[in-house]
Scaffold this motif. Structure first.
Motif, PDB file in Angstrom:
ATOM      1  N   SER A  64       0.828  -1.216   0.000  1.00 26.79           N
ATOM      2  CA  SER A  64       0.000   0.000   0.000  1.00 26.79           C
ATOM      3  C   SER A  64       0.861   1.264   0.000  1.00 26.79           C
ATOM      4  N   ASP A  65       1.733   1.350  -0.982  1.00 33.12           N
ATOM      5  CA  ASP A  65       2.583   2.534  -1.148  1.00 33.12           C
ATOM      6  C   ASP A  65       1.785   3.605  -1.899  1.00 33.12           C
ATOM      7  N   PHE A  66       1.096   4.467  -1.132  1.00 35.07           N
ATOM      8  CA  PHE A  66       0.209   5.448  -1.748  1.00 35.07           C
ATOM      9  C   PHE A  66       0.949   6.660  -2.304  1.00 35.07           C
ATOM     10  N   SER A  67       2.285   6.651  -2.220  1.00 34.85           N
ATOM     11  CA  SER A  67       3.043   7.688  -2.922  1.00 34.85           C
ATOM     12  C   SER A  67       3.062   7.420  -4.420  1.00 34.85           C
ATOM     13  N   VAL A  68       2.680   6.205  -4.830  1.00 29.35           N
ATOM     14  CA  VAL A  68       2.535   5.862  -6.243  1.00 29.35           C
ATOM     15  C   VAL A  68       1.088   6.145  -6.645  1.00 29.35           C
ATOM     16  N   SER A  69       0.918   7.010  -7.613  1.00 31.83           N
ATOM     17  CA  SER A  69      -0.422   7.460  -8.012  1.00 31.83           C
ATOM     18  C   SER A  69      -1.327   6.285  -8.371  1.00 31.83           C
ATOM     19  N   ASN A  70      -0.788   5.312  -9.071  1.00 32.23           N
ATOM     20  CA  ASN A  70      -1.581   4.166  -9.498  1.00 32.23           C
ATOM     21  C   ASN A  70      -2.117   3.386  -8.301  1.00 32.23           C
ATOM     22  N   VAL A  71      -1.300   3.241  -7.271  1.00 30.34           N
ATOM     23  CA  VAL A  71      -1.727   2.537  -6.061  1.00 30.34           C
ATOM     24  C   VAL A  71      -2.791   3.348  -5.338  1.00 30.34           C
ATOM     25  N   TYR A  72      -2.584   4.652  -5.227  1.00 34.83           N
ATOM     26  CA  TYR A  72      -3.560   5.522  -4.558  1.00 34.83           C
ATOM     27  C   TYR A  72      -4.931   5.457  -5.231  1.00 34.83           C
ATOM     28  N   LEU A  73      -4.949   5.438  -6.552  1.00 38.68           N
ATOM     29  CA  LEU A  73      -6.216   5.468  -7.285  1.00 38.68           C
ATOM     30  C   LEU A  73      -6.925   4.127  -7.291  1.00 38.68           C
ATOM     31  N   ASN A  74      -6.206   3.029  -7.015  1.00 41.74           N
ATOM     32  CA  ASN A  74      -6.800   1.710  -7.222  1.00 41.74           C
ATOM     33  C   ASN A  74      -6.620   0.751  -6.052  1.00 41.74           C
ATOM     34  N   SER A  75      -6.280   1.262  -4.875  1.00 36.64           N
ATOM     35  CA  SER A  75      -6.112   0.363  -3.739  1.00 36.64           C
ATOM     36  C   SER A  75      -6.495   1.081  -2.450  1.00 36.64           C
ATOM     37  N   HIS A  76      -6.514   0.310  -1.355  1.00 42.75           N
ATOM     38  CA  HIS A  76      -6.901   0.826  -0.044  1.00 42.75           C
ATOM     39  C   HIS A  76      -6.388  -0.152   0.995  1.00 42.75           C
ATOM     40  N   THR A  77      -6.069   0.342   2.184  1.00 44.06           N
ATOM     41  CA  THR A  77      -5.532  -0.537   3.219  1.00 44.06           C
ATOM     42  C   THR A  77      -6.541  -1.576   3.687  1.00 44.06           C
ATOM     43  N   ASP A  78      -7.844  -1.310   3.515  1.00 44.38           N
ATOM     44  CA  ASP A  78      -8.871  -2.255   3.959  1.00 44.38           C
ATOM     45  C   ASP A  78      -9.075  -3.421   2.985  1.00 44.38           C
ATOM     46  N   LYS A  79      -8.508  -3.340   1.812  1.00 47.11           N
ATOM     47  CA  LYS A  79      -8.739  -4.389   0.812  1.00 47.11           C
ATOM     48  C   LYS A  79      -8.054  -5.690   1.203  1.00 47.11           C
ATOM     49  N   PRO A  80      -8.727  -6.834   0.993  1.00 48.34           N
ATOM     50  CA  PRO A  80      -8.054  -8.129   1.189  1.00 48.34           C
ATOM     51  C   PRO A  80      -6.851  -8.253   0.252  1.00 48.34           C
ATOM     52  N   LEU A  81      -5.891  -9.090   0.657  1.00 46.20           N
ATOM     53  CA  LEU A  81      -4.640  -9.213  -0.094  1.00 46.20           C
ATOM     54  C   LEU A  81      -4.883  -9.601  -1.549  1.00 46.20           C
ATOM     55  N   LEU A  82      -5.833 -10.525  -1.787  1.00 43.84           N
ATOM     56  CA  LEU A  82      -6.103 -10.958  -3.160  1.00 43.84           C
ATOM     57  C   LEU A  82      -6.434  -9.767  -4.056  1.00 43.84           C
ATOM     58  N   TYR A  83      -7.242  -8.841  -3.540  1.00 44.25           N
ATOM     59  CA  TYR A  83      -7.674  -7.714  -4.375  1.00 44.25           C
ATOM     60  C   TYR A  83      -6.630  -6.603  -4.425  1.00 44.25           C
ATOM     61  N   LYS A  84      -5.699  -6.600  -3.444  1.00 46.02           N
ATOM     62  CA  LYS A  84      -4.546  -5.706  -3.588  1.00 46.02           C
ATOM     63  C   LYS A  84      -3.696  -6.157  -4.778  1.00 46.02           C
ATOM     64  N   LEU A 138       6.851   2.258 -25.468  1.00 43.61           N
ATOM     65  CA  LEU A 138       6.782   3.705 -25.715  1.00 43.61           C
ATOM     66  C   LEU A 138       5.455   4.255 -25.201  1.00 43.61           C
ATOM     67  N   PHE A 139       4.395   3.514 -25.422  1.00 42.99           N
ATOM     68  CA  PHE A 139       3.070   3.932 -24.976  1.00 42.99           C
ATOM     69  C   PHE A 139       3.027   4.075 -23.454  1.00 42.99           C
ATOM     70  N   ILE A 140       3.522   3.042 -22.748  1.00 43.41           N
ATOM     71  CA  ILE A 140       3.416   3.071 -21.291  1.00 43.41           C
ATOM     72  C   ILE A 140       4.362   4.097 -20.672  1.00 43.41           C
ATOM     73  N   LEU A 141       5.542   4.277 -21.261  1.00 40.41           N
ATOM     74  CA  LEU A 141       6.512   5.211 -20.690  1.00 40.41           C
ATOM     75  C   LEU A 141       6.115   6.671 -20.920  1.00 40.41           C
ATOM     76  N   PHE A 142       5.502   6.964 -22.048  1.00 42.64           N
ATOM     77  CA  PHE A 142       5.212   8.363 -22.372  1.00 42.64           C
ATOM     78  C   PHE A 142       3.783   8.798 -22.040  1.00 42.64           C
ATOM     79  N   THR A 143       2.850   7.862 -21.934  1.00 43.89           N
ATOM     80  CA  THR A 143       1.460   8.270 -21.659  1.00 43.89           C
ATOM     81  C   THR A 143       0.837   7.572 -20.466  1.00 43.89           C
ATOM     82  N   SER A 144       1.417   6.474 -19.985  1.00 43.19           N
ATOM     83  CA  SER A 144       0.738   5.677 -18.960  1.00 43.19           C
ATOM     84  C   SER A 144       1.725   5.130 -17.941  1.00 43.19           C
ATOM     85  N   ASN A 145       2.558   5.989 -17.381  1.00 47.95           N
ATOM     86  CA  ASN A 145       3.585   5.549 -16.441  1.00 47.95           C
ATOM     87  C   ASN A 145       2.942   4.976 -15.170  1.00 47.95           C
ATOM     88  N   PRO A 146       3.102   3.684 -14.894  1.00 48.01           N
ATOM     89  CA  PRO A 146       2.465   3.097 -13.701  1.00 48.01           C
ATOM     90  C   PRO A 146       3.176   3.457 -12.406  1.00 48.01           C
TER      91      PRO A 146
END
Length: 682
Positions: A64-84, A138-146
């Motif tokens: 749950s590293d919420f300093s990563v935008s992708n994690v912040y937008l799609n995860s939560h500390t209450d989520k079970p491990l499978l869904y993390k 190229l797509f992920i690095l320039f438009t969709s950095n995870p």
């Protein structure tokens, strides 16, 4: 630090992919074995770098590293491990990284298991595969950095879409992507063959396992998605011709055609140009599906709504792939001459007819899916194309295809006897007629049920016809039991795979027809103690209560399902959940199955104006719907059995030296390890 390692690994992967895309291709043109062999360590390095990036993103979700935008937008500390963990691919950026990882996995698999491939063909195919990886990197690095950071880091995340917090969706996307991306390998072999200027039985033998593997995953992925929609969305349906459903179904149709066309190339050295075209079209349709899901041009519970920049990038990647591959095809395909000639009535002719029907069905579904987008773009008004259109145009194409599926294996190669094949299928015809008559009478003898009775009869025709074809192979009832047993154990696994897949198709057809024709539903408000009669059963509403889950609150209903004589059949507890991290409700249907029919219950909103404890309830009677899952599993199992065939393990037959003069200068000269006689084996 770990997200930075992941980002660096993606950048390094781009450099490796560029090396793999350029140098082995140059080596194949020059006949430089050292440069050609560079494709093998490069593919290993490419896989490792992308795997490191994927592991870094997965670690960020688990901790749950919420300093990563992708994690912040799609995860939560209450989520079970499978869904993390599943949150890694439950979003645009993560699913794209999974796509790239699977691309690298297939390239690695060719390196590890394609040692018998000619060096020129292998190096060109891996080079083309690396070009695809370059485009997506190229797509992920320039438009969709995870790995994009947020500063300061939030204390908690927004959570995963509640609809995706389900075990079915934990495995559905990876399965689907393995199918989507798997067709990239057939595409890479097709482009390599066009560059080399050579398609023969050996090429078809090499490309078939990869095509079959992709088809298996896509078949099971679509079935898993349909099952998820059936039990999770609470609408009692399993298919709605949703644009995203169509996006996976269209390449499945063309991929099925490709799989059968490759058989003709391998057995009869014909339909070469058509098979190459299908390989290009199938992967192009997979890319089109990626564009539809990630461009934001469609709205669906499955889609990733994204900004237009991403859509434009994917569209450009799609255009480069399609235009480049079709230009190469237009230049090189006329030079491919088919060696085998066949009569219209033959196994080749039957397979070609099914190819045409499958391709037409794919084109029809594609048109219906894209037409509303074109109409909107051209300002022709909002147009909705739904199930009535697709059912009206798709079903008539499938009827002749299912008829021919039973006939084709009974026909000889090159020139067949249609009348003789029909005579050998007399029992299937009798069974089809019997099922039609019985279904029509049991349904009440109404004209409206003629179509359903015909569909059930058609499924019986294919099922019995498939079993008759197997019985013909082993001389069942025409030879001594010991002889039949010996012939049965001597059949290649691909024969058993075909039998399972065709029988599974028949069962699936009967499930579709039966469920569509005789499904019933009821929506009402019920108070505790109220009952409802439906489909010979009684639903009694016992009440509802509020319960708490790991990260949601829910209303859980309690129902008793009884038979017509009042005996308790099952207790059913449907739920309506409200998740804490997102203001979104989900439906958890309660399903009681008899393994032939399902009883399906859903609880809705409270209705206090109707009295204390009153709730909206929905009940569905789902006849024959389990046959859908049985049929799909049999189809996938048939593919697995066929894939395990000895011929796929030992490789392709050796290419004849006399054909070497037809190769383009600089092409590979390696040979396969299998005996030449294997090409003629059934």
């Amino acid at each position: 630090m770990i997200p930075e390692i992941g980002h660096f690994a993606l950048t390094l992967a781009l450099c490796v992919a560029m090396v793999q895309a350029i140098f082995p291709m140059v080596g194949a043109q020059r006949g430089d074995l050292a440069l050609m062999n560079l494709s093998r360590p490069a593919s290993v390095a490419l896989f490792l770098t992308i795997a490191v990036a994927f592991a870094a993103l997965t670690h960020s979700f688990i901790v749950s590293d919420f300093s990563v935008s992708n994690v912040y937008l799609n995860s939560h500390t209450d989520k079970p491990l499978l869904y993390k963990i599943t949150g890694v691919w439950g979003n645009h950026e993560g699913s794209l990284l999974l796509w790239i990882l699977i691309l690298a996995v297939f390239g690695l698999a060719v390196t590890l298991f394609g040692r018998n491939l000619p060096p020129g063909l292998r190096s060109r195919a891996l080079s083309v595969q690396a070009m695809i990886v370059v485009g997506f990197l190229l797509f992920i690095l320039f438009t969709s950095n995870p790995f994009e950071r947020i500063d300061p880091a939030p204390l908690n995340g927004r959570g995963l879409n509640p609809l995706l917090q389900d075990p079915g969706l934990a495995f559905h996307p990876p399965m689907l992507y393995l199918g989507y991306v798997g067709f990239s390998m057939a595409f890479s072999f097709a482009i390599a063959a066009l560059i080399e200027g050579r398609v023969d039985a050996a090429w078809a033998r090499w490309v078939r396992p990869w095509t079959l593997l992709a088809w298996i995953f896509l078949t099971l992925g679509i079935a898993l998605g349909s099952w998820w929609a059936y039990y999770e969305l609470g609408w009692g349906g399993w298919w709605y011709w949703d644009p995203v459903e169509n996006a996976s179904f269209i390449p499945w149709l063309s991929g099925t055609a490709l799989l059968h066309s490759a058989i003709v190339v391998e057995k009869r050295d014909t339909l070469k140009s058509w098979t190459i075209l299908l390989a290009i079209v199938t992967f192009s349709l997979s890319l089109l599906g990626t564009f539809l899901v990630r461009s934001g041009v469609i709205t669906s519970v499955h889609a990733f709504a994204t900004d237009p920049t991403r859509g434009v990038f994917i569209l450009a990647l799609l255009a480069i792939t399609v235009v480049g591959s079709f230009s190469l095809y237009a230049w090189r395909a006329p030079q491919m001459k088919s060696g085998g000639v066949f009569a219209p009535v033959s196994r080749e002719g039957a397979l070609l007819l099914n190819n045409v029907l499958l391709s037409t069905a794919a084109a029809t579904v594609l048109l219906g899916t894209l037409y509303p987008l074109f109409a909107d773009a051209l300002e022709l008004g909002k147009v909705s194309v739904g199930p009535p259109f697709f059912n009206a145009v798709f079903v008539p194409l499938m009827i002749p295809m299912l008829i021919v599926m039973a006939l084709a294996p009974m026909l000889a190669w090159k020139r067949g006897d249609a009348l003789g094949a029909a005579k050998r299928l007399w029992l299937a015809l009798v069974a089809a007629a019997g099922v039609f008559a019985a279904t029509y009478i049991l349904a009440g003898g109404s004209f409206v049920h003629v179509g359903a009775a015909f569909g059930m009869g058609l499924g019986a025709w294919l099922l019995i016809g498939t079993l008759i074809e197997w019985a013909e192979r082993v001389h069942l009832f025409r030879a001594a039991p010991g002889v039949s047993l010996k012939r049965a154990t001597g059949l290649p696994r691909s024969a058993y795979g075909m039998t399972l897949a065709h029988a599974g198709t028949a069962i699936l057809v009967m499930g579709v027809v039966g469920n569509t024709a005789w499904k019933s539903e009821s929506i009402q408000v019920m108070k505790p103690g109220d009952t409802l009669d439906m489909a010979g059963h009684v639903y009694r509403f016992e009440g509802a209560e509020r319960v708490e889950g790991p990260n949601y609150d829910a209303i859980r209903g309690h129902l008793t399902l009884m038979d017509g004589e009042g005996r308790v059949v099952a207790r059913m507890d449907p739920e309506k959940r409200s998740y804490n991290t997102r203001t979104m409700d989900t439906t958890e249907a309660a399903i009681h199955t008899t393994f032939l029919h399902d009883h399906y219950a859903v609880i809705g909103d409270p209705s206090p104006e109707q009295g204390p404890g009153a709730f909206v309830t929905r009940f569905y009677y789902e006849p024959f719907v389990p046959l859908l899952w049985y049929g799909a599993l049999m189809m996938g199992l048939g593919g697995v059995v066929s894939l395990s065939d000895r011929r796929h393990r030992i490789g392709a037959p050796a290419r004849k030296p006399a054909l070497a003069s037809t190769m383009v200068a600089g092409g590979g000269t390696g040979t396969g390890s299998g005996p030449a006689t294997e090409g003629a084996a059934r």
